[in-house]
Enzyme design. Structure first.
Site, PDB file in Angstrom:
ATOM      1  N   LEU A 189       0.358  -5.621  -2.905  1.00  0.00           N
ATOM      2  CA  LEU A 189       1.304  -4.820  -4.095  1.00  0.00           C
ATOM      3  C   LEU A 189       1.795  -4.739  -2.852  1.00  0.00           C
ATOM      4  O   LEU A 189       3.426  -4.763  -2.530  1.00  0.00           O
ATOM      5  CB  LEU A 189       0.607  -3.402  -3.888  1.00  0.00           C
ATOM      6  N   GLN A 242       4.099  -5.729   1.611  1.00  0.00           N
ATOM      7  CA  GLN A 242       3.627  -5.566   2.919  1.00  0.00           C
ATOM      8  C   GLN A 242       3.904  -4.132   3.613  1.00  0.00           C
ATOM      9  O   GLN A 242       5.183  -3.638   3.765  1.00  0.00           O
ATOM     10  CB  GLN A 242       4.324  -6.117   3.815  1.00  0.00           C
ATOM     11  N   GLY A 243       3.038  -2.879   3.908  1.00  0.00           N
ATOM     12  CA  GLY A 243       2.434  -1.799   4.348  1.00  0.00           C
ATOM     13  C   GLY A 243       2.924  -1.720   6.299  1.00  0.00           C
ATOM     14  O   GLY A 243       3.527  -3.060   6.687  1.00  0.00           O
ATOM     15  N   GLY A 244       3.573  -0.347   7.163  1.00  0.00           N
ATOM     16  CA  GLY A 244       3.820  -0.757   8.111  1.00  0.00           C
ATOM     17  C   GLY A 244       3.339  -1.365   8.941  1.00  0.00           C
ATOM     18  O   GLY A 244       3.708  -1.830   9.797  1.00  0.00           O
ATOM     19  N   PHE A 245       1.962  -1.520   8.502  1.00  0.00           N
ATOM     20  CA  PHE A 245       0.775  -1.855   9.527  1.00  0.00           C
ATOM     21  C   PHE A 245      -0.332  -3.401   8.903  1.00  0.00           C
ATOM     22  O   PHE A 245      -0.788  -3.365   9.785  1.00  0.00           O
ATOM     23  CB  PHE A 245      -0.182  -1.455  10.042  1.00  0.00           C
ATOM     24  N   PRO A 265      -0.784  -5.441   4.923  1.00  0.00           N
ATOM     25  CA  PRO A 265      -0.673  -5.631   3.657  1.00  0.00           C
ATOM     26  C   PRO A 265      -1.440  -4.346   2.581  1.00  0.00           C
ATOM     27  O   PRO A 265      -1.994  -4.027   3.380  1.00  0.00           O
ATOM     28  CB  PRO A 265      -1.664  -7.272   3.422  1.00  0.00           C
ATOM     29  N   VAL A 266      -0.671  -4.492   1.452  1.00  0.00           N
ATOM     30  CA  VAL A 266      -1.534  -3.273   0.930  1.00  0.00           C
ATOM     31  C   VAL A 266      -1.779  -4.473  -0.661  1.00  0.00           C
ATOM     32  O   VAL A 266      -0.777  -4.974  -1.289  1.00  0.00           O
ATOM     33  CB  VAL A 266      -0.276  -2.404   0.801  1.00  0.00           C
ATOM     34  N   LYS A 269      -5.058  -0.341   2.013  1.00  0.00           N
ATOM     35  CA  LYS A 269      -4.235  -1.016   3.331  1.00  0.00           C
ATOM     36  C   LYS A 269      -4.618  -1.720   4.031  1.00  0.00           C
ATOM     37  O   LYS A 269      -5.518  -1.007   4.710  1.00  0.00           O
ATOM     38  CB  LYS A 269      -3.869   0.231   3.766  1.00  0.00           C
ATOM     39  N   ASP A 278       9.352   9.327   8.654  1.00  0.00           N
ATOM     40  CA  ASP A 278       9.663   8.196   7.775  1.00  0.00           C
ATOM     41  C   ASP A 278       9.946   8.889   6.552  1.00  0.00           C
ATOM     42  O   ASP A 278       9.491   7.703   6.039  1.00  0.00           O
ATOM     43  CB  ASP A 278       8.845   6.852   8.303  1.00  0.00           C
TER      44      ASP A 278
END
Ligand code: NAG
Ligand code: NAG
Ligand code: NAG
Ligand code: NAG
Ligand code: NAG
Ligand code: NAG
Ligand code: NAG
Ligand code: NAG
Ligand code: NAG
Ligand code: NAG
Length: 739
Positions: free
Chosen positions: A429, A431-434, A436-437, A451, A548
């Site tokens: 879906l 790229q999250g803060g830490f 891929p999602v 996540k 955030d």
């Protein structure tokens, strides 16, 4: 403290001439050992005779390594009854009644072996001084009557035949062989432990149980007993664990609190800790194995297991699981360990003298009320604790204690692989803060979001735990629901409910979909976010600052209700701390309050600022971030303030709304937005104030003009802005943002 326990190893000694005049090889009734003579072992390794330690005023009969100089005495006969150094007529003799006696110059006995029928005495090369009868049978030996030194081939312990126990007793002082206060020996209990006692009874050090090849609490069997303060018996008191590498060295076991905070804070840990939540089996006598138990076990690794174990022979060879069930079935059982070579050990007395080693040691499972454990602990154990979690643990613990974390499920890694099609690119879906999602589908047809923590990212690990702890404990209808997690080796995954309508920005900034957001929907979203923040800032047990907040982190459920996502950056703040200073500024350009962007200072007022930006964006359908770096003249916020001040706030409203809005509601929202984005954090309303103004229960004050424009500061104050690309890039931090 001075200790004289020494373990000698045998060396091959060269044969040197003795410094003593007369060497003899045995003692017989007709040949006593006299002053000036020594009894020598056949290989010239050990020697026995009279000595005055470092020219003290006392004289003793002792035994030493012949070829080690200065002499190291390994056995002393008349320890508590010295001869005067001036006595030159003392002898060690076999008396007429067959006893071995040490006589002073006046022919009175100062020491005896208390035997009869003795016919000779010899010294062996292993250092054993042995008295024999006429048939050559051993009557007495120094190895069974040790002083302060354990020699190889000497057995310490308990003679079950004679009932005799051997102890080593320290010298009183370096030059004084009389018995000191330290005693070392073995316990008589099965799976003996070695102890050092003070004054004969107070334990001072403990080895841990013998597993038939080593003492399991003693690293590598290195007999260096005083490596660190944790080696002091019971250093941290009952239910306290000592870890030498940490400061302070003592901690209460999880689920336990210091018995006396006052003593504990003075670093007097001996009082130990008390259980905070009663065991379920104590309150509910009916708890049984079959009911699966309301109590659980906390696993502690690399431990010197506590004192007072009970050996559970019946399941000695069985599996750890059996040991667990055994412990669970008896409410008196406070802990268990399943140890190689031994089997099942259980504890039913206060757990005392636990030490955690950097390596080695055993796993100990400590019984705790289920509410003290939670699923989180199970997972968190695989992860190293961070200072953040440590610092806030106390707050958090209490919080967790009030919740039932059992909704959180632990997923099997293989099932997640199947659900996400092996983390295929088509399921990704964003790229999250830490990391891929992914989107996934569970076998029962439920859609999920996974996540996946990038395994090499240190920062990511912290954020993972942060989010996991937070979300699972702060479930709320305006928060994306975390369904569970999955940890397998380096893989750390969080599993969330899937939000079918994706994020707010996928509507707000989409030319065709934005019309779906009519005013009623937008107002509902604004109020939902406000409610959520009130909960975080004021209602929840621990204060949570999101740090955030932005359009892309607002997800929408099937009824278009807002849910806040991405708590990877959130910080838990204890009630006493309203301001926190952080060295690392994270967040998204355009949403960061001046004090945070510039100084790294954040408080709930930083979230209030972000909320203000959000509100204005939702009303206008414009991005503040578009103004962030490029608009040199007038930022979005200053522009909004200007319109509002000139009474033209309606110009701000997204044109797709036409006139289908309630002007008064919009005006209140603009007003709130501007109050929230004031430069001075103290001028900004709290989220409770915000809610009151939105519901027109309260009028807001006049907002001050936002002078600060983030581009001028952030851009030029580089050193403060240790940002990652992911936070700068608004899209990249979004949880669900299908591309
Ligand atoms: C004996 O005395 C000497 C000199 O005073 C000193 O160097 C040595 O360490 C002493 N040895 C013992 C065992 O006390
Ligand atoms: C000597 O041995 C006898 C009998 O074995 C015992 O009763 C007595 O207490 C012993 N005396 C000493 C001083 O050890
Ligand atoms: C000593 O020897 C005598 C005679 O051989 C024997 O009767 C006696 O029991 C022995 N005593 C001990 C304590 O062994
Ligand atoms: C041991 O005994 C001595 C003398 O009675 C006393 O001063 C000391 O405090 C005792 N130590 C311990 C640890 O009990
Ligand atoms: C340490 O605390 C215990 C009780 O927890 C108390 O009995 C003891 O006196 C204290 N020791 C010192 C040195 O204060
Ligand atoms: C405990 O269990 C027994 C048998 O299952 C039942 O009769 C009894 O009422 C229970 N007691 C409580 C306090 O639940
Ligand atoms: C429970 O454990 C305690 C301590 O080990 C023991 O004394 C007691 O007999 C046990 N009770 C049962 C029912 O096994
Ligand atoms: C996932 O990977 C495993 C092993 O790499 C493979 O056996 C399996 O067929 C894959 N499944 C899918 C759905 O691609
Ligand atoms: C939101 O999602 C639900 C469920 O998938 C769907 O029925 C609804 O049409 C969506 N709403 C919008 C505005 O897309
Ligand atoms: C940001 O991205 C650029 C290009 O991808 C890269 O060179 C740089 O190292 C990144 N900076 C940080 C802080 O990750």
């Amino acid at each position: 403290m001075q200790l004289g326990f020494v373990l000698f190893f045998l060396f091959i000694f060269s044969l040197l001439p003795s410094q003593y005049g007369a060497e003899v090889y045995n003692i017989t009734p007709s040949h006593p050992l006299a002053e000036g003579q020594t009894l020598v072992s056949p290989g010239q390794i050990f020697e026995m005779g009279f000595f005055s330690p470092n020219s003290s005023a006392n004289k003793y009969l002792g035994l030493w390594h012949k070829n080690i100089s200065p002499h190291k005495y390994v056995w002393v006969a008349n320890r508590d009854n010295p001869l005067p150094a001036t006595d030159t007529l003392a002898t060690l003799r076999i008396s007429s009644n067959g006893n071995l006696e040490l006589m002073d110059g006046k022919q009175s006995s100062v020491w005896s072996a208390n035997i009869s029928n003795c016919s000779s005495a010899v010294l062996f090369d292993n250092g054993n001084f042995v008295v024999k009868d006429v048939m050559g049978a051993d009557l007495w030996e120094s190895f069974n009557n040790p002083s302060d030194t354990l020699l190889p081939s000497m057995l310490m312990g308990y003679n079950s035949g004679s009932g005799k126990r051997n102890f080593l007793t320290s010298w009183k002082r370096e030059n004084d062989p009389s018995p000191g206060i330290f005693l070392i020996g073995l316990s008589t209990k099965f799976l003996a432990q070695a102890y050092i006692w003070i004054n004969g009874s107070t334990p001072h050090w403990r080895s841990g149980p013998w597993d038939k090849s080593r003492f399991i609490g003693n690293k590598n069997l290195q007999w260096k007993l005083w490596n660190n303060p944790c080696d002091n018996y019971g250093a941290c008191g009952p239910f306290g664990v000592c870890k030498a590498s940490e400061s302070p060295i003592c901690k209460c076991l999880k689920g336990f609190i210091p018995k006396s905070n006052e003593e504990w804070s003075k670093r007097n840990w001996t009082g130990g800790c008390l259980r905070r939540t009663k065991l379920s089996c104590e309150t509910n006598a009916n708890e049984s194995v079959s009911s699966k138990g309301k109590d659980g076990f906390l696993k502690l690794e690399r431990l010197k297991v506590p004192d007072f174990h009970e050996y559970s022979g019946s399941v000695a060879l069985a599996k750890s699981e059996d040991c667990k069930l055994l412990c669970l079935s008896n409410c008196s059982c406070l802990a268990y360990a399943h140890v190689n070579n031994i089997g099942c050990l259980i504890w039913s007395k206060d757990l005392i003298d636990m030490q955690q080693f950097p390596s080695d040691g055993e796993d100990l499972y400590v019984r705790l009320a289920r509410s003290e454990l939670g699923h989180l602990e199970v997972i968190a154990q695989g992860l190293e604790s961070t200072s953040m979690i440590r610092n806030h643990r106390a707050g958090l613990r209490e919080y967790i204690g009030k919740r039932d974390p059992s909704q959180l499920k632990i997923y099997d890694f293989d099932s997640i692989l199947i659900a996400t099609d092996n983390f295929s690119i088509t399921n990704k879906l964003g790229q999250g803060g830490f990391g891929p999602v992914y989107k996934g589908m569970l076998p029962e047809g439920k859609e999920i979001v996974v996540k996946r923590l990038s395994s090499c990212s240190r920062q990511g690990v912290e954020e993972f735990k942060n989010e996991m702890l937070l979300i699972s404990n702060l479930q709320h209808k305006n928060l994306v629901r975390m369904m569970g997690c999955c940890v397998k080796e380096d893989e750390k995954l969080l599993i969330y409910e899937f939000m079918p309508n994706k994020s707010l920005d996928s509507f707000l900034y989409d030319p065709t979909k934005r019309a779906v957001l009519n005013w009623a929907t937008r107002f509902n979203i604004i109020q939902g976010i406000a409610r959520r923040l009130i909960y975080h800032h004021h209602d929840s047990y621990v204060k949570v600052i999101h740090r955030d907040l932005k359009v892309s982190n607002i997800l929408l459920d099937e009824k278009m209700n807002p849910k806040i996502s991405d708590f990877g950056l959130a910080r838990i703040v204890e009630e006493t701390q309203s301001l926190e200073n952080t060295q690392k500024v994270v967040g998204t350009c355009g949403y960061m309050s001046p004090e945070y962007a510039m100084g790294g200072i954040f408080s709930e007022k930083s979230d209030v600022y972000s909320f203000g930006v959000l509100v204005l964006e939702i009303i206008s359908g414009k991005k503040n971030t578009n103004f962030c770096l490029y608009d040199q003249q007038l930022g979005f916020l200053a522009y909004t303030w200007k319109l509002w001040n000139e009474g033209k706030a309606s110009d701000l409203v997204d044109e797709v709304l036409d006139d289908s809005y309630f002007s008064s509601e919009v005006m209140r929202c603009v007003h709130v937005g501007l109050l929230c984005v004031q430069d001075n954090a103290a001028d900004r309303p709290t989220m409770v104030d915000v809610a009151s103004i939105l519901s027109s229960e309260k009028d807001g004050s006049l907002p001050k003009r936002p002078v600060f424009t983030i581009q001028n500061s952030v851009y030029h104050s580089g050193p403060y802005y240790e940002n990652t690309n992911s936070s700068k890039n608004e899209a990249s931090i979004t949880m669900i943002e299908g591309r």
